[in-house]
Write an enzyme that holds these catalytic residues in place. Structure first.
Site, PDB file in Angstrom:
ATOM      1  N   ARG A 243     -82.709 -24.685  49.725  1.00 15.34           N
ATOM      2  CA  ARG A 243     -83.947 -24.625  50.501  1.00 15.34           C
ATOM      3  C   ARG A 243     -83.912 -25.758  51.535  1.00 15.34           C
ATOM      4  NH1 ARG A 243     -84.409 -20.148  49.243  1.00 15.34           N
ATOM      5  NH2 ARG A 243     -86.066 -19.105  48.108  1.00 15.34           N
TER       6      ARG A 243
ATOM      7  N   HIS B 276     -80.508 -17.535  56.701  1.00 11.90           N
ATOM      8  CA  HIS B 276     -80.968 -17.254  55.333  1.00 11.90           C
ATOM      9  C   HIS B 276     -80.367 -15.933  54.819  1.00 11.90           C
ATOM     10  CE1 HIS B 276     -84.271 -18.383  52.292  1.00 11.90           C
ATOM     11  NE2 HIS B 276     -83.357 -17.625  51.689  1.00 11.90           N
TER      12      HIS B 276
HETATM   13  P1  NDP Z   1     -82.158 -21.839  38.540  1.00 18.16           P
HETATM   14  O1  NDP Z   1     -83.591 -22.087  38.204  1.00 18.16           O
HETATM   15  O2  NDP Z   1     -81.363 -20.958  37.665  1.00 18.16           O
HETATM   16  O3  NDP Z   1     -81.385 -23.233  38.619  1.00 18.16           O
HETATM   17  C1  NDP Z   1     -81.942 -24.363  39.179  1.00 18.16           C
HETATM   18  C2  NDP Z   1     -81.061 -25.553  38.875  1.00 18.16           C
HETATM   19  O4  NDP Z   1     -81.616 -26.705  39.528  1.00 18.16           O
HETATM   20  C3  NDP Z   1     -81.009 -25.869  37.381  1.00 18.16           C
HETATM   21  O5  NDP Z   1     -79.741 -26.333  37.022  1.00 18.16           O
HETATM   22  C4  NDP Z   1     -82.045 -26.983  37.256  1.00 18.16           C
HETATM   23  O6  NDP Z   1     -81.830 -27.859  36.164  1.00 18.16           O
HETATM   24  C5  NDP Z   1     -81.813 -27.717  38.551  1.00 18.16           C
HETATM   25  N1  NDP Z   1     -82.970 -28.556  38.872  1.00 18.16           N
HETATM   26  C6  NDP Z   1     -84.245 -28.179  39.097  1.00 18.16           C
HETATM   27  N2  NDP Z   1     -85.020 -29.261  39.313  1.00 18.16           N
HETATM   28  C7  NDP Z   1     -84.207 -30.330  39.219  1.00 18.16           C
HETATM   29  C8  NDP Z   1     -84.413 -31.725  39.316  1.00 18.16           C
HETATM   30  N3  NDP Z   1     -85.631 -32.246  39.548  1.00 18.16           N
HETATM   31  N4  NDP Z   1     -83.356 -32.534  39.154  1.00 18.16           N
HETATM   32  C9  NDP Z   1     -82.125 -32.028  38.894  1.00 18.16           C
HETATM   33  N5  NDP Z   1     -81.849 -30.709  38.791  1.00 18.16           N
HETATM   34  C10 NDP Z   1     -82.895 -29.882  38.947  1.00 18.16           C
HETATM   35  O7  NDP Z   1     -82.136 -21.321  40.047  1.00 18.16           O
HETATM   36  P2  NDP Z   1     -81.032 -20.397  40.749  1.00 18.16           P
HETATM   37  O8  NDP Z   1     -79.698 -20.984  40.493  1.00 18.16           O
HETATM   38  O9  NDP Z   1     -81.261 -18.978  40.427  1.00 18.16           O
HETATM   39  O10 NDP Z   1     -81.443 -20.580  42.298  1.00 18.16           O
HETATM   40  C11 NDP Z   1     -81.434 -21.875  42.892  1.00 18.16           C
HETATM   41  C12 NDP Z   1     -82.094 -21.808  44.250  1.00 18.16           C
HETATM   42  O11 NDP Z   1     -81.260 -21.136  45.184  1.00 18.16           O
HETATM   43  C13 NDP Z   1     -83.400 -21.007  44.314  1.00 18.16           C
HETATM   44  O12 NDP Z   1     -84.486 -21.739  43.812  1.00 18.16           O
HETATM   45  C14 NDP Z   1     -83.524 -20.754  45.790  1.00 18.16           C
HETATM   46  O13 NDP Z   1     -84.196 -21.848  46.392  1.00 18.16           O
HETATM   47  C15 NDP Z   1     -82.067 -20.735  46.277  1.00 18.16           C
HETATM   48  N6  NDP Z   1     -81.644 -19.395  46.715  1.00 18.16           N
HETATM   49  C16 NDP Z   1     -81.242 -19.215  48.014  1.00 18.16           C
HETATM   50  C17 NDP Z   1     -80.816 -17.985  48.465  1.00 18.16           C
HETATM   51  C18 NDP Z   1     -80.321 -17.809  49.862  1.00 18.16           C
HETATM   52  O14 NDP Z   1     -80.036 -16.680  50.284  1.00 18.16           O
HETATM   53  N7  NDP Z   1     -80.182 -18.866  50.641  1.00 18.16           N
HETATM   54  C19 NDP Z   1     -80.802 -16.816  47.579  1.00 18.16           C
HETATM   55  C20 NDP Z   1     -81.236 -17.103  46.237  1.00 18.16           C
HETATM   56  C21 NDP Z   1     -81.641 -18.351  45.839  1.00 18.16           C
HETATM   57  P3  NDP Z   1     -81.864 -27.318  34.651  1.00 18.16           P
HETATM   58  O15 NDP Z   1     -80.566 -26.565  34.494  1.00 18.16           O
HETATM   59  O16 NDP Z   1     -81.922 -28.528  33.820  1.00 18.16           O
HETATM   60  O17 NDP Z   1     -83.079 -26.437  34.541  1.00 18.16           O
END
Ligand code: NDP
Length: 309
Positions: free
Chosen positions: A224, A272
Site C-alpha cells: 500500500r 495497482h
Molecule cells: P496477510 O494479512 O495475510 O499478511 C499480512 C502480513 O503483514 C502478516 O505477516 C502480518 O503479520 C504482517 N503485519 C501486519 N501488521 C504488522 C505489523 N504491525 N508489524 C509487522 N508485520 C505486520 O495479508 P496478505 O499477504 O494477503 O496481503 C498483504 C497486503 O498486500 C494487503 O493488505 C494489501 O494491502 C496488499 N495487496 C496488494 C495488491 C496489489 O495488487 N497491489 C493485491 C493484493 C493485496 P502476522 O503474520 O504476524 O499476522
C-alpha cells in the site's frame, strides 16, 4: 434461500455474474445473488467498492460481509459494520503477486534495463551475482509475502521475511516484531513491502530505515502506498541510497499527473496491477464462506478488527 447483495463496481458484476452463482450452487447453497436487492432483504454482502462510506445500518438482516479484496483498510474502521468481515484470500491473487514480485526482483537482480535500453550499443559485460548472493527482504509474511518469499527462495535468493508475530517459513530467515525490523532491513538489496496498511504500518519505510538498506538498493511496493514516506523515498533516490523504486500502490490512486514519481527515471510506476482478485477462484472462496455461515461454521479469512487486518 438467502439474498446476497453484490456491492462492487458494475464492471465487476459482469465478471462475477456467472461464476459466483455457479460456485454457490456447487456448495449446495440456494441463493439469489444480485447487485440489486432491497436493503431490508439483504442477508450477505459481497463487498468491493473503492470508496469508504457505506452505511451498513441500512441492512437490518445483514449477517456477514465478504470482501473481494485482500486489503481491508477502507472498511475495517467502518463503525456501522457490526457483523463479521472476511477478506479475500484467493489462490489466483497469490499467484499473480508471486509473478509480479518475482518478475520485478529478477529485472533488478539481473540488471535487465541496461540491455533493454542501450541506445549507444555499449558492449559492457557485467555479469550479475547469483541469486544466492542477493539479499531480499520481504516486510509482511502473510498469504502473499510468504508465497513470494517461498518463490524467491526456490530461485535461490537469500530471503529474510518480517511479520508482527513470529513465523516459520522453510528456507526463509524469519524475524518478527518492532525489535527485529531494523535487523530485517539492514543491508537488504531488494526490499518488498507486502504489509497491510494499519495505523502501525503507515510510514514503515521512513528515512532512517531507508538509510539501513544496502546503498543503491531497490524498493518494490505492491503493498500500500502509505507504507512508504514518499518524501524520504524521493530523497533516497536523489542521493543514490535507493537505486530504483518499482511502485504499484500510492497514497492517491490514480497517481496524480504531476506527482514526482512520474517524472523520476529511477521510479517505475505500475497502476495497482500487481495482482487482482480472479473471479473464478474468488467465487469459490465466497461460496465456501456462505456455506460455512449457513452451517454455523467459522468463516475463513476473518478480519481481526482490533488488529486492522
Ligand atoms: P496477510 O494479512 O495475510 O499478511 C499480512 C502480513 O503483514 C502478516 O505477516 C502480518 O503479520 C504482517 N503485519 C501486519 N501488521 C504488522 C505489523 N504491525 N508489524 C509487522 N508485520 C505486520 O495479508 P496478505 O499477504 O494477503 O496481503 C498483504 C497486503 O498486500 C494487503 O493488505 C494489501 O494491502 C496488499 N495487496 C496488494 C495488491 C496489489 O495488487 N497491489 C493485491 C493484493 C493485496 P502476522 O503474520 O504476524 O499476522
Amino acid at each position: 434461500m438467502i439474498n446476497v447483495l453484490f456491492m462492487a463496481p458494475q464492471k465487476s458484476w459482469a465478471a462475477y455474474k456467472t461464476e459466483l452463482p455457479a460456485a454457490i450452487a456447487e456448495v449446495g447453497v440456494t441463493a439469489h445473488v444480485s447487485p440489486d436487492i432491497p436493503d431490508e432483504e439483504v442477508d450477505y454482502i459481497v463487498y468491493g467498492p473503492k470508496d469508504t462510506g457505506t452505511d451498513f445500518t441500512a441492512y437490518p438482516r445483514l449477517k456477514a460481509v465478504l470482501g473481494l479484496w485482500a486489503g481491508v483498510e477502507s472498511i475495517v474502521g467502518n463503525e456501522t459494520l457490526t457483523v463479521p468481515l472476511a477478506r479475500m484470500v484467493d489462490p489466483g491473487l497469490a499467484n499473480g503477486m508471486v509473478e509480479w514480485v518475482t518478475g520485478h526482483v529478477l529485472r533488478h537482480h539481473l540488471g535487465m534495463d541496461a540491455h533493454i535500453v542501450n541506445p549507444d550499443h555499449l558492449w559492457a559485460p557485467s555479469p550479475p551475482p547469483l541469486a544466492r548472493n542477493r539479499r531480499v527482504t520481504i516486510l509482511g509474511l502473510g498469504e502473499l509475502g510468504t508465497a513470494c518469499g517461498t518463490a524467491l527462495a526456490r530461485l535461490g535468493f537469500d530471503v529474510t521475511g518480517w511479520s508482527r508475530t513470529p513465523r516459520s517459513v522453510p528456507d526463509l530467515r524469519c524475524l518478527a516484531g518492532p525489535s527485529e525490523l531494523e535487523t530485517a532491513i539492514d543491508g537488504a538489496e531488494i526490499l518488498v513491502l507486502l504489509l497491510p496498511l494499519t495505523p502501525e504500518t503507515e510510514n514503515t519505510l521512513d528515512a532512517p530505515r531507508l538509510a539501513r538498506l544496502s546503498p543503491g538498493a531497490v524498493v518494490l511496493n505492491p503493498g500500500r502506498g502509505a507504507l512508504v514516506d514518499d518524501t524520504a523515498l524521493l530523497a533516497a533516490l536523489e542521493s543514490g541510497q535507493v537505486g530504483h523504486a518499482t511502485l504499484d500502490t500510492f497514497r492517491t490512486e490514480p497517481l496524480p499527473a504531476d506527482h514526482p514519481y512520474w517524472q523520476n527515471d529511477q521510479v517505475t510506476v505500475t497502476p495497482h496491477i500487481a495482482s487482482a482478485t480472479r473471479p473464478d477462484t474468488a467465487s469459490v472462496v465466497i461460496a465456501e464462506n456462505l456455506r460455512r455461515a449457513i452451517d454455523g461454521a467459522p468463516l475463513l479469512h476473518l478480519v481481526d478488527r482490533s488488529r486492522g487486518y
